[in-house]
Design a protein around this motif. Structure first.
Motif, PDB file in Angstrom:
ATOM      1  N   GLY A 151      37.145  35.939  41.355  1.00 25.75           N
ATOM      2  CA  GLY A 151      36.710  34.920  42.301  1.00 25.75           C
ATOM      3  C   GLY A 151      37.634  34.846  43.507  1.00 25.75           C
ATOM      4  O   GLY A 151      38.732  35.421  43.524  1.00 25.75           O
ATOM      5  N   CYS A 152      37.208  34.129  44.527  1.00 29.45           N
ATOM      6  CA  CYS A 152      37.951  34.061  45.789  1.00 29.45           C
ATOM      7  C   CYS A 152      39.375  33.549  45.619  1.00 29.45           C
ATOM      8  O   CYS A 152      40.306  34.092  46.224  1.00 29.45           O
ATOM      9  CB  CYS A 152      37.208  33.164  46.777  1.00 29.45           C
ATOM     10  SG  CYS A 152      35.660  33.841  47.380  1.00 29.45           S
ATOM     11  N   ASP A 153      39.567  32.500  44.828  1.00 28.92           N
ATOM     12  CA  ASP A 153      40.902  31.902  44.712  1.00 28.92           C
ATOM     13  C   ASP A 153      41.923  32.909  44.179  1.00 28.92           C
ATOM     14  O   ASP A 153      43.041  33.033  44.716  1.00 28.92           O
ATOM     15  CB  ASP A 153      40.852  30.676  43.792  1.00 28.92           C
ATOM     16  CG  ASP A 153      40.091  29.510  44.409  1.00 28.92           C
ATOM     17  OD1 ASP A 153      39.849  29.533  45.633  1.00 28.92           O
ATOM     18  OD2 ASP A 153      39.730  28.579  43.661  1.00 28.92           O
ATOM     19  N   TYR A 154      41.553  33.630  43.130  1.00 32.24           N
ATOM     20  CA  TYR A 154      42.464  34.607  42.536  1.00 32.24           C
ATOM     21  C   TYR A 154      42.718  35.779  43.492  1.00 32.24           C
ATOM     22  O   TYR A 154      43.869  36.212  43.675  1.00 32.24           O
ATOM     23  CB  TYR A 154      41.886  35.120  41.217  1.00 32.24           C
ATOM     24  CG  TYR A 154      42.772  36.103  40.492  1.00 32.24           C
ATOM     25  CD1 TYR A 154      43.834  35.669  39.703  1.00 32.24           C
ATOM     26  CD2 TYR A 154      42.554  37.476  40.604  1.00 32.24           C
ATOM     27  CE1 TYR A 154      44.658  36.572  39.040  1.00 32.24           C
ATOM     28  CE2 TYR A 154      43.370  38.386  39.948  1.00 32.24           C
ATOM     29  CZ  TYR A 154      44.418  37.930  39.168  1.00 32.24           C
ATOM     30  OH  TYR A 154      45.231  38.842  38.524  1.00 32.24           O
ATOM     31  N   ILE A 155      41.654  36.276  44.117  1.00 30.22           N
ATOM     32  CA  ILE A 155      41.792  37.420  45.031  1.00 30.22           C
ATOM     33  C   ILE A 155      42.641  37.040  46.241  1.00 30.22           C
ATOM     34  O   ILE A 155      43.497  37.817  46.692  1.00 30.22           O
ATOM     35  CB  ILE A 155      40.404  37.928  45.486  1.00 30.22           C
ATOM     36  CG1 ILE A 155      39.572  38.391  44.281  1.00 30.22           C
ATOM     37  CG2 ILE A 155      40.540  39.050  46.509  1.00 30.22           C
ATOM     38  CD1 ILE A 155      40.166  39.546  43.521  1.00 30.22           C
TER      39      ILE A 155
END
Length: 373
Positions: A230-234
């Motif tokens: 997901g965006c947060d991790y990436i």
């Protein structure tokens, strides 16, 4: 400007229509070319609008004119972009405009559409341009989009000829395969790479360490914020690789970050992507502008730093209306709750040149089976 037969017809019918006229077409069919030609030929007073800041920026680059619907109606928010109110409405209408051309019309939420119509006198002509196969706008209650309703009730035309060759032709074929839901054709495409679980971390670290995706011409897109794809991790992974000796500030940002703004304000608009150059108690600095840290709306003080987020990876919804030279679209397992055919189609059509799709097999298969309204 030389147009094909259907494009020429679209321009003439748009100029002669006296209420609502829609022009549809997939990526590469020349929708922007038609908009530019309508602008060149009309003697009417007109504005060109788009639902997002990124799409409005592209309009200005392509045809020299464009602004967001929120700017046109002078929307304001008192809760960090969770809700908005327009300055212009049924009792305070906008005058002096004969025609509105609205690009990316498939993104217009019902509430925004209703507010726009209320703010316009009855004699204003509307030309809607968009791709009905893209994501529906985010609504409190899922429903058929205003654009699709207009297609069913008012004159429209579809642009079909694609002006894409080489790699761009391959992108067009992939988008067609997505619309058909052809799983076998899609997974045999050389732009797709399967996430196998065992080597995912190696693959994602290699991606996030590639400085190409730290710039504005390239974009990582994920359907969701949460999870290891997901965006947060990436975004955090990109920060670690780009700034190994720095820690994020109170807003989760590091000086030099590529960032996206998530609220319409007098200074920037939802969807604008810039580079963050730091902040203090008085101001926030970007590569393109410096804005006040705090603004007052009504009787409430708003901290604009809360509206700035890392943008190495953005959601499919946030990417809509944008186009990039290089795109990596990540379909991980956590995407399943929101994944449907229109989400996949929107993600793969953001690329102008190079596309890589990293996918979980089961999630992609289920997403293709899910067809939105």
């Amino acid at each position: 400007m030389e147009l094909n037969e259907i494009q020429e017809r679209a321009v003439k019918e748009a100029l002669n229509n006296d209420f609502i006229y829609s022009i549809t077409g997939a990526a590469g069919t020349g929708k922007s070319t038609v908009i530019a030609e309508i602008c060149n030929r009309t003697d009417l007073s007109y504005e060109v609008l788009s639902p997002t800041g990124r799409a409005a920026d592209l309009l200005r680059q392509k045809i020299g004119k464009g602004q967001t619907i929120h700017k046109f109606l002078e929307y304001f928010s008192m809760d960090y972009g969770n809700s908005y109110r327009p300055k212009y409405n049924a009792t305070n209408q906008i005058h002096g405009i004969d025609m509105l051309i609205i690009d990316e019309a498939s993104m217009i939420a019902r509430e925004v559409w209703d507010n726009l119509l209320k703010a316009l006198p009855d004699n204003v002509r509307l030309v809607l341009v968009g791709d009905p196969n893209q994501l529906n706008p985010i609504e409190e209650v899922p429903q058929t989009s205003a654009f699709k309703l207009c297609l069913g009730h008012y004159p429209s035309i579809e642009l079909k000829t694609r002006y894409r060759f080489g790699k761009q032709a391959e992108l067009s074929q992939l988008s067609d395969d997505v619309l058909e839901g052809s799983f076998t054709k899609i997974v045999t495409n050389r732009m797709l790479y399967r996430l196998d679980g065992a080597t995912d971390d190696i693959l994602l670290n290699r991606l996030c360490s590639n400085e190409k995706y730290w710039g504005l011409d390239s974009q990582i897109i994920c359907p969701v914020y949460k999870g290891r794809t997901g965006c947060d991790y990436i975004n955090r992974l990109c920060q670690i690789h780009r700034f190994p000796n720095s820690e994020p500030d109170e807003a989760g940002l590091i000086v030099g970050d590529k960032v996206i703004v998530t609220m319409n304000t007098p200074y920037f608009y939802n969807g604008n992507i810039m580079f963050y150059e730091g902040s203090d108690e008085d101001e926030i600095r970007f590569d393109r502008m410096t804005v006040p840290r705090y603004i007052e709306i009504g009787n409430r003080e708003i901290d604009l730093l809360n509206c700035v987020k890392p943008a190495y990876a953005i959601t499919t919804h946030k990417s809509q209306g944008g186009e990039y030279d290089n795109v990596v679209f990540i379909i991980g397992k956590t995407a399943l709750p929101v994944l449907d055919r229109s989400n996949i189609y929107t993600g793969v059509t953001r690329s102008k040149e190079n596309l890589v799709v990293l996918y979980d097999k089961w999630t992609l298969q289920k997403g293709l089976q899910n067809v939105a309204l």
